[in-house]
Design an enzyme around this catalytic site. Structure first.
Site, PDB file in Angstrom:
ATOM      1  CD  GLU A 141     -12.471  -6.531 -34.127  1.00 25.35           C
ATOM      2  OE1 GLU A 141     -13.493  -6.464 -33.716  1.00 25.35           O
ATOM      3  OE2 GLU A 141     -11.214  -6.793 -33.457  1.00 25.35           O
TER       4      GLU A 141
ATOM      5  CB  CYS B 275     -19.023  -1.825 -34.818  1.00 28.84           C
ATOM      6  SG  CYS B 275     -17.400  -1.212 -34.423  1.00 28.84           S
TER       7      CYS B 275
END
Ligand code: NAP
Length: 455
Positions: free
Chosen positions: A228, A262
């Site tokens: 990720e 993110c």
């Protein structure tokens, strides 16, 4: 940097920690392996009870956990408390649904009986970042432990007390000793753990650099990895959008977690027809925000987590300004504050060839772009190496359908900000990584999907 708690709001070092020696790491891996042999045989209903107990602890002590997070990485206390609550949610979600997600899956074949069985893999190493220091870990822990795996956590070096608190929560909840352990180690010690044959898989949430390093170690060992990584999510606002909602949400989408998320909206792609108004309203909102002590109830934006994050962000901003980008608010670090404070910043008229087109701006900086039509919006949105999330604002169904179909991202949110939710898979494509967390897909990442065929 060593393993330490350094308050990002003041710069003062609060506590340092000695990294584990390689012998200590070996002992912990051995304990994990031993724990797995028993734990894999526990009933799923029992695992659910333990995970529900973890949820209770998270909720009961959310203030305490919130204060640890804020002290170590600078997010506002109210958002840290909300993070602890969200962790309780993911624990409850998997406690409730794991049995259904892991049930045998029948298939009709030439056998008299055939089905798929989901079995645990063993020790999973989780390498995690500091930005959501509890959430990133719990969204791994909840499905992994429900599936019967055991976990080792290498947390970011600036959040050791969060890492220790999480281990304590899991232990207090009743999970058997060794099922989840924190390793206080530096990143140079990770490769040896990935190489250890007792460790069956690795998951990393973090930067591209760390992702590439871990994926290559895992690749050499033929081990499963989930990555990720970063993102430079587009936030597209078209002519038909509800502008007020789009602007209000833009503020949250960009500045959540002091801009260090993110899935934060990073590139605002605005249709020419609404661009002036959007820009003006966004500037007003950014200028009205309160920057300061993250522990204070009325603070909107706290400090960045470390001095190097601030420096890296400022370098990107200055590179855009030098090439001609216009600053509408902020634009340089706050020099009158101790700590790592960067004001909410808006850049517009950004020339091609600047980092705004290719790099992730990991801090409170909104990059504004203008486009003449939907084709240009989609082209610009897709023109980065990343593919994590995308948010688009339109009331036109046809446009929404094209955006859903054509945006290169792991998630598309129409008329809302990109967010993670235990009920939906989460992850990216392109240089944002691979694999999924959360939802049913998340729990299936770290299992042996075993085919059973009986004549
Ligand atoms: P980072 O520097 O990559 O650190 C993440 C973790 O990886 C830390 O535990 C770090 O340990 C470790 N690490 C760093 N280099 C390593 C290496 N070469 N080998 C093994 N481990 C290594 O990332 P960060 O700055 O903390 O986090 C920010 C990044 O994470 C951003 O790009 C952000 O977009 C991304 N992120 C992605 C998601 C997502 O779900 N896609 C969520 C949150 C954040 P040390 O601290 O000891 O260096």
């Amino acid at each position: 940097m060593g393993i330490a708690t350094v308050n990002p709001a003041t710069g003062s070092e609060i506590k340092t920690f000695e990294p584990l020696s390689s012998t200590q790491v070996q002992d912990k891996i051995a304990r994990s392996q031993q724990a797995f042999q028993q734990y894999r045989r526990t009933e799923i209903s029992q695992r659910s009870k333990w995970l529900l107990a973890a949820a209770e602890i998270l909720e009961h002590d959310k203030q305490k956990f919130g204060e640890i997070m804020t002290t170590e990485m600078g997010k506002t206390l109210k958002s840290a408390i909300a993070e602890a609550q969200k962790c309780a949610w993911v624990c409850r979600y998997y406690a409730e649904h794991a049995a259904e997600f892991l049930a045998d899956l029948p298939a009709s074949t030439d056998a008299s009986q055939s089905f798929v069985r989901y079995q645990p893999l063993g020790i999973i190493l989780a390498v995690m970042p500091w930005n959501f220091p509890f959430w990133q870990v719990f969204r791994f822990v909840a499905p992994a432990l429900m599936a019967g795996n055991v976990g080792l956590l290498k947390h970011a070096s600036n959040v050791p007390q969060c890492a220790l608190a999480i281990e304590e929560i899991i232990t207090q909840a009743g999970f058997p000793e060794g099922v989840f352990q924190t390793l206080l180690i530096g990143s140079s010690q990770v490769e040896a753990i990935v190489n250890d044959e007792r460790v069956r898989a690795v998951t990393l949430t973090g930067s591209e650099l760390a992702g590439a390093a871990i994926a290559s170690s895992a690749g050499k060992q033929i081990k499963k990895a989930v990555l990720e990584l970063g993102g430079s999510d587009p936030y597209i606002v078209l002519e038909s959008a509800d502008l007020e909602a789009a602007v209000d949400t833009a503020v949250v989408a960009r500045l959540l977690n002091n801009g260090q998320s993110c899935i934060a909206a990073k590139r605002f792609i605005l249709a020419d027809a609404i661009a002036d108004e959007f820009e003006q309203r966004l500037v007003e909102k950014f200028k009205g925000l309160k920057i300061g002590d993250p522990m204070a109830e009325d603070t909107d934006v706290g400090p960045l987590a470390t001095p190097s994050i601030l420096q890296e962000l400022d370098q990107l901003v200055q590179a855009c300004i030098e090439k001609g980008a216009k600053v509408l608010s902020g634009g340089h670090p706050l020099s009158d504050h101790a700590g790592n404070f960067y004001p909410p910043t808006i850049l517009t008229d950004i020339p091609p060839g600047t980092p705004a087109y290719k790099e992730e701006f990991f801090g409170p900086v909104a990059l504004l772009f203008r486009v003449a039509n939907l084709d240009q919006a989609i082209e610009l949105a897709n023109s980065t190496p990343f593919g994590l999330g995308a948010s688009a604002w339109t009331t036109d169904t046809e446009q929404a359908n094209r955006l859903i179909e054509e945006l290169e991202a792991g998630a598309v949110f129409i008329n809302g900000l990109v967010k993670s939710d235990p009920r939906l898979p989460f992850g990216g494509i392109k240089r944002s990584g691979y694999g999924r967390e959360l939802g049913i897909q998340g729990i299936h990442e770290f299992v042996n999907i075993k085919t059973i065929w009986i004549k």
